[in-house]
Motif scaffolding. Sequence first.
Motif, PDB file in Angstrom:
ATOM      1  N   SER A 197      48.360  54.419   6.065  1.00  0.00           N
ATOM      2  CA  SER A 197      49.189  54.156   4.884  1.00  0.00           C
ATOM      3  C   SER A 197      49.488  55.432   4.082  1.00  0.00           C
ATOM      4  O   SER A 197      50.442  55.478   3.313  1.00  0.00           O
ATOM      5  CB  SER A 197      48.518  53.129   3.981  1.00  0.00           C
TER       6      SER A 197
ATOM      7  N   TYR B  61      53.469  59.689   5.697  1.00  0.00           N
ATOM      8  CA  TYR B  61      54.867  59.394   5.409  1.00  0.00           C
ATOM      9  C   TYR B  61      55.742  59.425   6.667  1.00  0.00           C
ATOM     10  O   TYR B  61      56.602  58.569   6.862  1.00  0.00           O
ATOM     11  CB  TYR B  61      55.414  60.382   4.375  1.00  0.00           C
TER      12      TYR B  61
ATOM     13  N   GLU C  17      45.961  52.355  15.166  1.00  0.00           N
ATOM     14  CA  GLU C  17      46.649  51.336  14.369  1.00  0.00           C
ATOM     15  C   GLU C  17      45.745  50.139  14.088  1.00  0.00           C
ATOM     16  O   GLU C  17      45.781  49.568  13.007  1.00  0.00           O
ATOM     17  CB  GLU C  17      47.908  50.888  15.101  1.00  0.00           C
TER      18      GLU C  17
ATOM     19  N   GLY D 194      43.596  51.186  11.380  1.00  0.00           N
ATOM     20  CA  GLY D 194      44.371  51.672  10.243  1.00  0.00           C
ATOM     21  C   GLY D 194      44.140  53.117   9.851  1.00  0.00           C
ATOM     22  O   GLY D 194      44.304  53.475   8.690  1.00  0.00           O
ATOM     23  N   TYR D 195      43.775  53.969  10.801  1.00  0.00           N
ATOM     24  CA  TYR D 195      43.566  55.377  10.465  1.00  0.00           C
ATOM     25  C   TYR D 195      44.141  56.289  11.542  1.00  0.00           C
ATOM     26  O   TYR D 195      44.429  55.871  12.656  1.00  0.00           O
ATOM     27  CB  TYR D 195      42.084  55.694  10.251  1.00  0.00           C
TER      28      TYR D 195
ATOM     29  N   LYS E 153      57.215  55.920   7.199  1.00  0.00           N
ATOM     30  CA  LYS E 153      56.693  54.890   6.300  1.00  0.00           C
ATOM     31  C   LYS E 153      57.854  54.059   5.752  1.00  0.00           C
ATOM     32  O   LYS E 153      58.879  54.595   5.358  1.00  0.00           O
ATOM     33  CB  LYS E 153      55.930  55.560   5.155  1.00  0.00           C
TER      34      LYS E 153
ATOM     35  N   PRO F 164      43.980  57.402   6.240  1.00  0.00           N
ATOM     36  CA  PRO F 164      44.566  56.068   6.391  1.00  0.00           C
ATOM     37  C   PRO F 164      46.025  56.210   6.833  1.00  0.00           C
ATOM     38  O   PRO F 164      46.746  57.079   6.324  1.00  0.00           O
ATOM     39  CB  PRO F 164      44.495  55.468   4.996  1.00  0.00           C
TER      40      PRO F 164
END
Length: 138
Positions: A128, A131, A92, A95-96, A56, A126
Amino acid sequence: MALDRKISGYTDPWCAYFIGYIYKSYGIDTKKVLGNGYIARAADWFKNKNRIVYQKGIGYQRKRKPKAGDVVGYKFTSGRISHVGILIEWNELDGYALVVEGNTTPRNSVTRDENKNDCVRLKKRPISMIYVVSNIIE
């Protein structure tokens, strides 16, 4: 122990052990791959920086995206890698990521279940939230 400190009511968080068990059951020598003799904590799966494929804030490394079989690491409220799972799918576009995790709760929560329902689950997380991702198999 998978964490440095005790969690009230839990003496042995086991997400890192679960991953070691899965890899060993498929004949992968985790001692050789990770360069240590004992997998004790979630962060141990990411000590070999040459195996990191995603982090991340930095993005993709080693010229490839995360793929099935990679280890996914999370930093929650502690500020350190405190939970891990095995990647099943990295989507991607949407987003998951689908991740199999041991010692996890029924929901996407960081808190423990009062009924101690922590077990192995397939989680849709997610990207996001992730890490770091490490390549253990190749």
